[in-house]
Write an enzyme that holds these catalytic residues in place. Structure first.
Site, mmCIF file in Angstrom:
data_model
loop_
_atom_site.group_PDB
_atom_site.id
_atom_site.type_symbol
_atom_site.label_atom_id
_atom_site.label_comp_id
_atom_site.label_asym_id
_atom_site.label_seq_id
_atom_site.Cartn_x
_atom_site.Cartn_y
_atom_site.Cartn_z
ATOM 1 N N LYS A 171 -24.855 -30.954 -29.381
ATOM 2 C CA LYS A 171 -23.859 -31.684 -29.085
ATOM 3 C C LYS A 171 -22.527 -31.311 -29.585
ATOM 4 O O LYS A 171 -21.381 -31.670 -29.195
ATOM 5 C CB LYS A 171 -24.059 -33.160 -29.461
ATOM 6 C CG LYS A 171 -23.937 -33.776 -30.790
ATOM 7 C CD LYS A 171 -23.849 -35.304 -30.758
ATOM 8 C CE LYS A 171 -23.679 -35.923 -32.028
ATOM 9 N NZ LYS A 171 -24.612 -35.790 -33.126
ATOM 10 N N HIS A 174 -30.538 -38.918 -40.864
ATOM 11 C CA HIS A 174 -29.264 -38.524 -40.736
ATOM 12 C C HIS A 174 -28.490 -39.059 -41.595
ATOM 13 O O HIS A 174 -27.876 -40.342 -41.490
ATOM 14 C CB HIS A 174 -28.643 -38.560 -39.312
ATOM 15 C CG HIS A 174 -27.832 -37.681 -38.988
ATOM 16 N ND1 HIS A 174 -26.498 -37.611 -39.632
ATOM 17 C CD2 HIS A 174 -27.624 -36.726 -38.039
ATOM 18 C CE1 HIS A 174 -25.611 -36.654 -39.215
ATOM 19 N NE2 HIS A 174 -26.245 -35.897 -38.164
ATOM 20 N N GLU A 211 -31.195 -30.684 -38.673
ATOM 21 C CA GLU A 211 -30.329 -30.592 -37.484
ATOM 22 C C GLU A 211 -28.794 -30.343 -37.927
ATOM 23 O O GLU A 211 -28.045 -31.124 -37.209
ATOM 24 C CB GLU A 211 -30.424 -31.867 -36.738
ATOM 25 C CG GLU A 211 -31.920 -32.258 -36.319
ATOM 26 C CD GLU A 211 -32.006 -33.861 -36.067
ATOM 27 O OE1 GLU A 211 -31.295 -34.492 -36.268
ATOM 28 O OE2 GLU A 211 -33.190 -34.060 -35.719
#
Ligand SMILES: *Cc1c(COP(=O)(O)O)cnc(C)c1O
Length: 456
Positions: free
Chosen positions: A116, A244, A320
């Site tokens: 993204k 995250h 990530e």
């Protein structure tokens, strides 16, 4: 590592030509040299819909030279000075340098690029050829990555709240790794993809990050046990834990705290009879280095040892990162299309209007809380890229995008030499959360990307 990438992108040694031409559709690759064609044709055949047949050129030139050539071309094509569109220069060599930097500092942690942040087809292809994994959040991101020839085992569907039809698609494509953080999602997955490899996303402290994600996602620690019990009752396969720390994390210790929490979640899982084998430390790694700011090295120096201290070697550790790989790799060049002089007693101020803005590539100011800085690129045909000499002849000014909305302001107060219509500005570190979220509001098109490779 002698990668496909080196042959795909870094083909200078084997070629007298200064450019490597590749088509984005691997099946019809045409290249100007043999080495590149081997790499490109070694990628699996693609029937991608997201990639066009259009030819892509990777210039083995400096960013400066490519920009110069582009501006010269506009002059040659006798465009009105203000008619050329804004454009990006994407440096695949910089993406590659970030890859090397990652391997040097966090060798145990396998990066799954967060698509993204910048789904640019060349970036995705490059990272795929380097063997990276991918963090996808939707069906079309998964499609794009699969079409690039990436094995489904190298994808994590890291969106804790997924649309049913997307889960079904993941199941059909054997994209098994997916995150969850609530019981409703578990029931959905039980129905649609009972064999999925689930990763529990826990909530961590994101107060030190520019973009806090904890408001939306992450299971609070007190819910970990009940959630895992539910998963057990449903017979689901939970394989590990993710977090995250928030995007644009400014405090490396946030990663450390999160790893400690992940360890607690692992222990809760083990007590319930799960055998967790995956830790996913998420994104949030810094992109472009800023003066006195947090660096990737600082994060790695805290995160690496924390992981090693709490997780034995048989636990696979992935991450990530999005921004980290792309932020510094893209520069945008914008042309001045208008100027307004604001008369003042002592010195005039100026308002400049440029051909990309807040509704386009600069949406990062609004959505991603980025600060962007204009630099002078060309003035009256003279080229100033990289020029750091202090110019006394600077004036207070503001820089605005092209739409009719007053929110479309890119720099409220800055200083630049006196510019005129037809002069150009450039803005560095524009690779993360920029192009991908650009709209075409007010009829302005998205800026194109020229590719260079500065890694030699
Ligand atoms: C946005 C996002 C990322 C990437 O974050 P960066 O700060 O760009 O590294 C990674 N994982 C998830 C689940 C995300 O939502």
């Amino acid at each position: 590592m002698h990668t496909e990438l080196e042959t795909m992108v870094y083909s200078k040694a084997s070629s007298a030509a200064s450019t490597t031409t590749a088509t984005t559709a691997a099946a019809t690759a045409t290249t100007t040299n043999a080495a590149a064609s081997i790499a490109i044709s070694s990628l699996p055949k693609s029937t991608s819909t997201t990639m066009s047949e259009q030819e892509v050129t990777i210039h083995n030139l400096s960013i400066e030279q490519v920009i110069k050539d582009k501006l010269a071309l506009m002059v040659q094509e006798k465009m009105d000075p203000d008619q050329g569109s804004a454009f990006f220069v994407g440096d695949l060599g910089e993406v590659y340098r970030q890859h090397l930097r990652w391997k040097a500092h966090l060798p145990r942690i396998e990066p799954f690029f967060a698509v993204k942040s910048n789904p640019d087809p060349m970036v995705v292809r490059l990272l795929a050829s380097l063997g990276l994994g991918f963090d996808c959040a939707s069906k079309s991101e998964i499609q794009q990555v699969l079409n690039g020839g990436v094995d489904p085992s190298r994808i994590i569907y890291a969106n804790p709240c997924k649309q049913a039809s997307f889960i079904r698609y993941a199941s059909q494509q054997s994209v098994a790794k997916m995150t969850f953080d609530n019981a409703e999602e578990l029931y959905k997955i039980k129905k649609l993809y009972p064999k999925a490899e689930l990763v529990l996303r826990i909530l961590t402290d994101d107060s030190k990050s520019l973009c806090q994600l904890g408001l939306k996602f992450g299971a609070p620690m007190q819910t970990v046990e009940p959630l895992l019990k539910t998963a057990k009752e449903l017979g689901l396969n939970v394989i590990g834990v993710s977090f995250h720390v928030g995007s644009g994390c400014l405090d490396e210790h946030a990663f450390e705290d999160a790893v400690v929490r992940a360890r607690e979640a692992f222990d809760i899982g083990h007590a319930l009879g799960f055998e967790f084998s995956l830790l996913d430390v998420g994104g949030g790694f810094p992109g472009a280095d800023v003066q006195d700011g947090i660096t990737f090295e600082k994060v790695a120096a805290v995160l690496g040892p924390a992981v090693d201290a709490l997780f034995p070697p048989n636990v696979r550790v992935i991450a990530e990162p999005g921004r980290y790989f792309v932020a510094s790799a893209f520069t945008i060049c914008t042309g001045v299309i208008g100027r307004r002089t604001v008369e003042a007693d002592n010195a005039n101020k100026y308002m400049y209007y440029v051909n990309d803005g807040m509704y386009g590539s600069f949406n990062c100011i609004l959505f991603d809380h980025q600060q962007v800085y204009p630099k002078i690129l060309s003035r009256d045909g003279q080229f100033y890229y990289g020029d750091t000499t202090d110019d006394n002849n600077q004036f207070e000014c503001s820089v605005w995008g092209p739409t009719c909305d007053s929110i479309d302001c890119l720099a409220k107060e800055t200083r630049l030499p006196l510019l005129d219509v037809g002069d150009w500005l450039y803005w560095e570190n524009m690779g993360a959360y920029t192009i991908c979220a650009a709209s075409q509001f007010n009829g302005f098109r998205k800026s194109e990307v020229l590719y260079v490779n500065t890694f030699h």
